[in-house]
Motif scaffolding. Structure first.
Motif, PDB file in Angstrom:
ATOM      1  N   ARG A 124       0.828  -1.200   0.000  1.00  0.00           N
ATOM      2  CA  ARG A 124       0.000   0.000   0.000  1.00  0.00           C
ATOM      3  C   ARG A 124       0.870   1.262   0.000  1.00  0.00           C
ATOM      4  NH1 ARG A 124      -5.519  -0.990   1.552  1.00  0.00           N
ATOM      5  NH2 ARG A 124      -6.018  -2.884   0.396  1.00  0.00           N
ATOM      6  N   PRO A 125       0.441   2.294  -0.762  1.00  0.00           N
ATOM      7  CA  PRO A 125       1.224   3.536  -0.777  1.00  0.00           C
ATOM      8  C   PRO A 125       0.993   4.364   0.470  1.00  0.00           C
ATOM      9  CG  PRO A 125      -0.737   3.763  -2.139  1.00  0.00           C
ATOM     10  CD  PRO A 125      -0.699   2.324  -1.688  1.00  0.00           C
ATOM     11  N   ALA A 126       2.011   5.079   0.891  1.00  0.00           N
ATOM     12  CA  ALA A 126       1.849   6.045   1.980  1.00  0.00           C
ATOM     13  C   ALA A 126       1.076   7.237   1.432  1.00  0.00           C
ATOM     14  CB  ALA A 126       3.215   6.477   2.497  1.00  0.00           C
ATOM     15  N   MET A 127       0.250   7.836   2.270  1.00  0.00           N
ATOM     16  CA  MET A 127      -0.595   8.947   1.836  1.00  0.00           C
ATOM     17  C   MET A 127      -0.234  10.212   2.609  1.00  0.00           C
ATOM     18  SD  MET A 127      -2.417   7.202  -0.324  1.00  0.00           S
ATOM     19  CE  MET A 127      -3.835   8.221  -0.757  1.00  0.00           C
ATOM     20  N   ARG A 128      -0.514  11.343   1.995  1.00  0.00           N
ATOM     21  CA  ARG A 128      -0.358  12.617   2.689  1.00  0.00           C
ATOM     22  C   ARG A 128      -1.643  13.425   2.557  1.00  0.00           C
ATOM     23  NH1 ARG A 128       0.850  16.836  -0.950  1.00  0.00           N
ATOM     24  NH2 ARG A 128       1.306  16.108  -3.061  1.00  0.00           N
ATOM     25  N   ALA A 129      -1.941  14.202   3.578  1.00  0.00           N
ATOM     26  CA  ALA A 129      -3.162  14.999   3.568  1.00  0.00           C
ATOM     27  C   ALA A 129      -2.978  16.240   2.692  1.00  0.00           C
ATOM     28  CB  ALA A 129      -3.508  15.410   4.990  1.00  0.00           C
ATOM     29  N   THR A 130      -3.973  16.509   1.845  1.00  0.00           N
ATOM     30  CA  THR A 130      -3.990  17.730   1.034  1.00  0.00           C
ATOM     31  C   THR A 130      -5.363  18.359   1.151  1.00  0.00           C
ATOM     32  OG1 THR A 130      -4.814  16.721  -1.017  1.00  0.00           O
ATOM     33  CG2 THR A 130      -2.438  16.573  -0.594  1.00  0.00           C
ATOM     34  N   SER A 131      -5.502  19.563   0.636  1.00  0.00           N
ATOM     35  CA  SER A 131      -6.780  20.257   0.716  1.00  0.00           C
ATOM     36  C   SER A 131      -7.869  19.545  -0.070  1.00  0.00           C
ATOM     37  CB  SER A 131      -6.624  21.686   0.197  1.00  0.00           C
ATOM     38  OG  SER A 131      -6.129  21.671  -1.139  1.00  0.00           O
ATOM     39  N   SER A 132      -7.463  18.758  -1.065  1.00  0.00           N
ATOM     40  CA  SER A 132      -8.443  18.030  -1.879  1.00  0.00           C
ATOM     41  C   SER A 132      -8.561  16.562  -1.474  1.00  0.00           C
ATOM     42  CB  SER A 132      -8.060  18.115  -3.364  1.00  0.00           C
ATOM     43  OG  SER A 132      -6.735  17.636  -3.569  1.00  0.00           O
ATOM     44  N   GLY A 133      -8.012  16.233  -0.288  1.00  0.00           N
ATOM     45  CA  GLY A 133      -8.098  14.857   0.202  1.00  0.00           C
ATOM     46  C   GLY A 133      -6.745  14.176   0.195  1.00  0.00           C
ATOM     47  N   PRO A 134      -6.668  12.941   0.732  1.00  0.00           N
ATOM     48  CA  PRO A 134      -5.389  12.222   0.786  1.00  0.00           C
ATOM     49  C   PRO A 134      -4.852  11.908  -0.614  1.00  0.00           C
ATOM     50  CG  PRO A 134      -7.044  11.226   2.232  1.00  0.00           C
ATOM     51  CD  PRO A 134      -7.769  12.203   1.364  1.00  0.00           C
ATOM     52  N   LEU A 141       4.077   2.318   2.542  1.00  0.00           N
ATOM     53  CA  LEU A 141       3.935   2.493   3.980  1.00  0.00           C
ATOM     54  C   LEU A 141       5.226   2.092   4.687  1.00  0.00           C
ATOM     55  CD1 LEU A 141       0.360   1.058   4.645  1.00  0.00           C
ATOM     56  CD2 LEU A 141       1.045   3.462   4.641  1.00  0.00           C
ATOM     57  N   SER A 142       5.609   2.839   5.681  1.00  0.00           N
ATOM     58  CA  SER A 142       6.833   2.544   6.417  1.00  0.00           C
ATOM     59  C   SER A 142       6.610   1.359   7.355  1.00  0.00           C
ATOM     60  CB  SER A 142       7.248   3.762   7.244  1.00  0.00           C
ATOM     61  OG  SER A 142       6.318   3.980   8.298  1.00  0.00           O
ATOM     62  N   PRO A 143       7.695   0.674   7.734  1.00  0.00           N
ATOM     63  CA  PRO A 143       7.569  -0.415   8.714  1.00  0.00           C
ATOM     64  C   PRO A 143       6.891   0.039  10.009  1.00  0.00           C
ATOM     65  CG  PRO A 143       9.714  -0.516   7.676  1.00  0.00           C
ATOM     66  CD  PRO A 143       9.075   0.770   7.216  1.00  0.00           C
ATOM     67  N   ARG A 148       1.993  -0.259  13.450  1.00  0.00           N
ATOM     68  CA  ARG A 148       0.843   0.352  14.129  1.00  0.00           C
ATOM     69  C   ARG A 148      -0.450  -0.332  13.684  1.00  0.00           C
ATOM     70  NH1 ARG A 148       4.980   2.526  15.387  1.00  0.00           N
ATOM     71  NH2 ARG A 148       4.961   0.622  16.601  1.00  0.00           N
ATOM     72  N   HIS A 149      -0.520  -0.723  12.418  1.00  0.00           N
ATOM     73  CA  HIS A 149      -1.677  -1.505  11.939  1.00  0.00           C
ATOM     74  C   HIS A 149      -1.788  -2.817  12.718  1.00  0.00           C
ATOM     75  CE1 HIS A 149      -1.778   1.216   8.462  1.00  0.00           C
ATOM     76  NE2 HIS A 149      -2.927   0.661   8.104  1.00  0.00           N
ATOM     77  N   LEU A 150      -0.644  -3.490  12.892  1.00  0.00           N
ATOM     78  CA  LEU A 150      -0.637  -4.759  13.620  1.00  0.00           C
ATOM     79  C   LEU A 150      -1.042  -4.563  15.079  1.00  0.00           C
ATOM     80  CD1 LEU A 150       2.604  -6.430  12.204  1.00  0.00           C
ATOM     81  CD2 LEU A 150       0.247  -7.131  11.779  1.00  0.00           C
ATOM     82  N   ALA A 151      -0.634  -3.448  15.663  1.00  0.00           N
ATOM     83  CA  ALA A 151      -1.006  -3.168  17.052  1.00  0.00           C
ATOM     84  C   ALA A 151      -2.519  -3.030  17.189  1.00  0.00           C
ATOM     85  CB  ALA A 151      -0.304  -1.900  17.531  1.00  0.00           C
ATOM     86  N   THR A 152      -3.148  -2.408  16.202  1.00  0.00           N
ATOM     87  CA  THR A 152      -4.611  -2.274  16.230  1.00  0.00           C
ATOM     88  C   THR A 152      -5.272  -3.644  16.163  1.00  0.00           C
ATOM     89  OG1 THR A 152      -4.650  -0.052  15.269  1.00  0.00           O
ATOM     90  CG2 THR A 152      -6.612  -1.419  14.932  1.00  0.00           C
ATOM     91  N   LEU A 153      -4.813  -4.497  15.249  1.00  0.00           N
ATOM     92  CA  LEU A 153      -5.398  -5.833  15.124  1.00  0.00           C
ATOM     93  C   LEU A 153      -5.185  -6.638  16.392  1.00  0.00           C
ATOM     94  CD1 LEU A 153      -6.799  -8.006  13.461  1.00  0.00           C
ATOM     95  CD2 LEU A 153      -4.575  -8.633  12.509  1.00  0.00           C
TER      96      LEU A 153
END
Length: 374
Positions: A124-134, A141-143, A148-153
Motif C-alpha cells: 500500500r502507498p503512503a498517503m499525505r493529507a492535502t486540501s483536496s483529500g489524501p 507504507l513505512s515499517p 501500528r496496523h498490527l497493534a490495532t489488530l
C-alpha cells in the motif's frame, strides 16, 4: 459426538437362524450436521471408522466457519469503552483489517490469513493529507506504520480473547512478526538553525509563513494538523487550539505560547469572511494553504536545503516536530508530559526521542562528575 452400541435387532435374527454374531453400530452426531452411522462386525472397526469420520466432520465444520464475523467483532470493539491493557488502536487501521478480514468468522482468522493481509498492506502507498483529500506520496507504507496496523489488530483480538469469543490469540507465539523499524529521521534543529529559518520565513511571499513555522516549533504538531486548524478551534482566552482531527483520531489541545497567541490575535482581525482556516490559501480562501513551494524557498534561503548527504539528516517540516519534542525532553519534561503536547498515544512511541538528548547527559557527567580533583 460419537458413540458405539450393539445392534440387537440383527443379533436376534441371526440367533433365530442358528448363527451367533454380535454387530456394532457407530454413531456421529454434531449440532448443525446430519447424523452419520454405520454397522461393523467388530468394535475395533467401529472405533476406527468413528475416529476417521469425526475428524472429517470437525474439519467440515471449521471450513464452514461459525459464530461472529471479524467485521462484527470490529464493530463491537470500536463501540466498547477503552479496555484495560489496550495501549493503541487507530480507526483508519481498523478499516484496513475489516476490508481484509471482515467476512471471516473468528475461527477462520488464523495467523495465515493475517500474514496474507499483511503482505497486501506492505504494497500500500503512503498517503499525505492535502486540501483536496489524501494523495499518494510515491512511497510505500513505512515499517513503523505497518506495525501500528498490527497493534490495532492485536488489540481487537485481545478484546475477543478476554470475552471468550476466541480460544487463542492468532498473532501470539511469533506467528505474526512485526517489521524491523529504522531509526527514522535523526535531524534536530539547533537554536541557530531555528533563527535562520524564522528569518527566511519573514522574507517569504506568504505573510502567514512565520506564524505557521513558529506554531510548528512551539506545539510539536504535525504539518497537516496546523494547516487544517480552523478559527472555531482557536481559544485565545485560554491560549489553546483544539485539534479535533488528528492522525490517531483523538482530539488534543495545542498550547499557544505568548508570541504565537499575539500573532493569532492580529491575524484574526484581518481574516477573510469566506474562510474558516487559520492558514488559508489567499487565492482559494476556502482551502488551507499548500506550503511546499514556500517551505523549499525558506530552507534554501536559510542554507538548509539538502545541506547533508544523508536524506534522514536533511531538514523537512517534520523536523520541527522532532526538534520540539527533543527540546521538551532536554528541558526536563518527562515522556508523559511530552506526550500530552505531542499527542503520542503511547510512551513507547516517544522512547526513540530519548537518545536525542543523550549528548546532554554526557556533557552533564563531564562537567559535574569528570573533574578528578573534585
Amino acid at each position: 459426538m460419537g458413540s458405539i452400541a450393539p445392534t440387537p435387532d440383527k443379533e436376534k435374527k441371526l440367533k433365530a437362524a442358528g448363527i451367533k454374531v454380535t454387530q456394532y453400530r457407530a454413531y456421529i452426531r454434531r449440532k448443525g450436521f446430519a447424523s452419520l452411522s454405520k454397522t461393523f462386525k467388530t468394535r475395533t472397526e467401529a472405533k476406527e471408522w468413528l475416529r476417521n469420520n469425526e475428524a472429517t466432520v470437525l474439519l467440515e465444520k471449521k471450513s464452514k466457519g461459525s459464530g461472529t464475523t471479524f467485521a462484527k467483532l470490529a464493530e463491537l470493539f470500536a463501540a466498547a469503552p477503552p479496555m484495560k491493557g489496550t495501549r493503541y488502536w487507530d480507526a483508519g487501521h481498523l478499516d484496513f483489517w475489516i476490508e481484509q478480514l471482515g467476512p471471516l468468522h473468528l475461527n477462520e482468522v488464523t495467523h495465515g490469513e493475517i500474514n496474507a493481509a499483511l503482505a497486501v498492506l506492505q504494497t500500500r502507498p503512503a498517503m499525505r493529507a492535502t486540501s483536496s483529500g489524501p494523495k499518494p506520496t510515491g512511497k510505500l507504507l513505512s515499517p513503523a506504520t505497518i506495525n501500528r496496523h498490527l497493534a490495532t489488530l492485536s488489540a481487537v483480538m485481545n478484546f475477543a480473547l478476554k470475552r471468550g469469543m476466541i480460544e487463542a490469540h492468532p498473532m501470539k507465539a511469533g506467528k505474526v512478526e512485526k517489521l524491523t523499524e529504522g531509526n527514522g529521521r535523526k535531524r534536530v534543529l539547533t537554536d541557530e538553525e531555528v533563527t535562520r529559518l524564522l528569518a527566511a520565513a519573514e522574507g517569504s511571499r506568504w505573510p502567514m509563513m512565520p506564524l505557521f513555522l513558529r506554531m510548528l516549533l512551539t506545539t510539536a504538531a504535525r504539518k497537516s494538523e496546523v494547516l487544517h486548524l480552523r478559527w472555531e478551534h482557536v481559544n485565545l482566552a485560554e491560549s489553546v487550539a483544539i485539534l479535533h482531527e488528528t492522525k490517531n483520531g483523538r482530539a488534543r489541545a495545542l498550547p499557544l505560547v505568548s508570541d504565537v497567541r499575539a500573532a493569532l490575535e492580529q491575524a484574526s482581525k484581518v481574516r477573510p469572511i469566506n474562510s474558516d482556516y487559520v492558514f488559508f490559501d489567499p487565492k482559494h480562501p476556502a482551502q488551507p494553504k499548500n506550503v511546499d513551494t514556500i517551505w523549499r524557498f525558506v530552507r534554501q534561503r536559510a542554507g538548509l536545503l539538502k545541506d547533508r548527504d544523508d536524506p534522514l539528516d536533511q531538514v523537512v517540516l517534520h523536523t520541527t516536530r522532532h526538534s520540539a519534542i527533543t527540546k521538551m525532553l532536554k528541558g526536563g519534561a518527562n515522556l508523559t508530559q511530552a506526550a500530552v503536547v505531542s499527542g503520542h498515544q503511547t510512551l513507547a512511541m516517544l522512547k526513540r526521542y530519548e537518545h536525542l538528548a543523550a549528548q546532554d547527559a554526557v556533557e552533564l557527567a563531564e562537567r559535574l562528575l569528570g573533574n578528578k580533583s573534585a
